[in-house]
Scaffold this active site. Sequence first.
Site, PDB file in Angstrom:
ATOM      1  CG  ASP A  67       8.635   1.492  -1.555  1.00 37.99           C
ATOM      2  OD1 ASP A  67       7.506   1.150  -1.158  1.00 37.99           O
ATOM      3  OD2 ASP A  67       9.688   1.186  -0.944  1.00 37.99           O
ATOM      4  CE1 TYR A 104       4.888  -9.031  -4.902  1.00 36.43           C
ATOM      5  CE2 TYR A 104       4.587  -9.264  -2.536  1.00 36.43           C
ATOM      6  CZ  TYR A 104       5.130  -8.593  -3.610  1.00 36.43           C
ATOM      7  OH  TYR A 104       5.923  -7.503  -3.392  1.00 36.43           O
ATOM      8  CE  LYS A 108      10.492  -4.908 -19.892  1.00 35.76           C
ATOM      9  NZ  LYS A 108      11.142  -3.658 -20.322  1.00 35.76           N
ATOM     10  CG  ASP A 155      11.328  -0.372 -19.188  1.00 37.15           C
ATOM     11  OD1 ASP A 155      10.112  -0.227 -19.459  1.00 37.15           O
ATOM     12  OD2 ASP A 155      12.152  -0.802 -20.020  1.00 37.15           O
ATOM     13  CG  ASP A 204       6.455  -4.077  -3.273  1.00 36.16           C
ATOM     14  OD1 ASP A 204       6.100  -3.428  -2.273  1.00 36.16           O
ATOM     15  OD2 ASP A 204       7.547  -4.679  -3.348  1.00 36.16           O
TER      16      ASP A 204
HETATM   17  C1  IPM Z   1       4.507  -3.879   1.080  1.00 31.80           C
HETATM   18  C2  IPM Z   1       5.687  -4.734   1.474  1.00 31.80           C
HETATM   19  C3  IPM Z   1       5.368  -6.215   1.344  1.00 31.80           C
HETATM   20  C4  IPM Z   1       5.030  -6.481  -0.117  1.00 31.80           C
HETATM   21  C5  IPM Z   1       6.480  -7.153   1.844  1.00 31.80           C
HETATM   22  C6  IPM Z   1       6.787  -6.907   3.314  1.00 31.80           C
HETATM   23  C7  IPM Z   1       6.184  -8.589   1.612  1.00 31.80           C
HETATM   24  O1  IPM Z   1       6.813  -4.384   0.740  1.00 31.80           O
HETATM   25  O2  IPM Z   1       3.432  -4.013   1.682  1.00 31.80           O
HETATM   26  O3  IPM Z   1       4.663  -3.039   0.189  1.00 31.80           O
HETATM   27  O4  IPM Z   1       5.941  -6.694  -0.939  1.00 31.80           O
HETATM   28  O5  IPM Z   1       3.862  -6.494  -0.455  1.00 31.80           O
HETATM   29 MN    MN Z   2       6.567  -2.603  -0.481  1.00 28.43          MN
END
Ligand code: IPM
Ligand code: MN
Length: 352
Positions: free
Chosen positions: A246, A134, A185, A218, A242
């Site tokens: 999710d 990042y 990984k 993975d 990240d």
């Molecule tokens: C998050 C988002 C951000 C990230 C994006 C918007 C850059 O996906 O906060 O999870 O990848 O950190």
């Molecule tokens: Mn995210």
Amino acid sequence: MKVAVIDGDGIGPEVMEAAVVVLEAVAARHRLPLRLHPWDLGAERYLREGVTITEAERDRLVGEHDAALLGALGDSRVPGNVHARDILLGLRFHADLFINFRPCRLRLPALSPLRDPHPATDIVFFRENTEGLYTGSGGSFKTGTPDEVATEISLNTCKGVERIVRAAFEYAERSGRKRITLVDKANALVHEGALWRRVFAEVGAGFPGIAQDAMYVDAMAMDLVRRPQRYEVVVTSNLFGDILSDLGAQVTGGLGMAPSGNLHPGSWALFEPVHGSAPDIAGRGIANPLGAVGCAALLLDHLGQPDAAADLEGCIAESLRSGPTTPDLGGASTTREVGDWMARRIGGLPVP
Ligand code: IPM
Ligand code: MN
Ligand code: NAD
């Protein structure tokens, strides 16, 4: 308690409106000296003025507040979403918020999309938040030609890995969690893999009471679907965190429910739901505000108000059991109705 409020884009203003109503109700009930300061940052401001966030604004945002709440940033009208990078990633880097704390707890088994959800599913992701892929290190050469070269360098420092791994272990110990899992990984990304594994073992030696293991990312993605209840604290790099957060959010009720805290112990913090600006549902008033409300609970805890935070947590659980819910959870209520219900409940007023 000075808190900056950044609505942002898409569903950002919708979920933040609900979160603010609820937060103000908790503050009133607990007589907290809460002061909310709205900040106009996001796509609209960028499109209007050509400015994402100035250095002076960043300094004031951090210097003049105890924390910030952010809705979401992302708008297809902004090329490359440069504003989201400058504001969100910019604040993470600028304030050195190296911990991205992302709890995923299944509050009701019925919320899980899994066939046979385990009721005790409760994972906390410690996502490294200032390094990895990042940092913008790398570049593009012969751009726009058939010979174009593009690189993105994954940056891992011993200090950076050590502090996130230690924070995860300390949290596990503090919260009575019995297992911590490193996700990497290391079979393909050998250099960073070796660093993370060595540091994990070194720091882990100081925590003999906590079971420690490592998973490749993975296999971890698979296992978060197969048996998410196995995981308690997960520590991982920026990009893997990240992605997996999710997934963790979805198996525990959905992206709309998940809060996160960008933290640096003892200092300014930024709270944002894990989800983005959700352009597919923005403007319809149906976004789930519980991720943003959960951020308010994390914020209260961070500001030394555990009772108010627990009150709010209790109200989230109650709203899921008996209150209105948004369509993503199978309900038919609006973002505002959910927020208003919670605020009334906290204020001791009758609810529908
Ligand atoms: C998050 C988002 C951000 C990230 C994006 C918007 C850059 O996906 O906060 O999870 O990848 O950190
Ligand atoms: Mn995210
Ligand atoms: P997203 O999280 O915005 O949406 C993914 C899916 O989840 C969509 O179907 C959306 O409708 C649903 N969803 C998300 N939040 C919800 C909520 N509160 N209630 C109900 N459903 C919800 O991810 P995306 O579509 O990949 O990204 C959209 C924009 O947001 C992009 O510009 C992206 O860069 C940005 N983004 C910002 C942040 C942030 O500001 N922290 C985080 C992730 C993505």
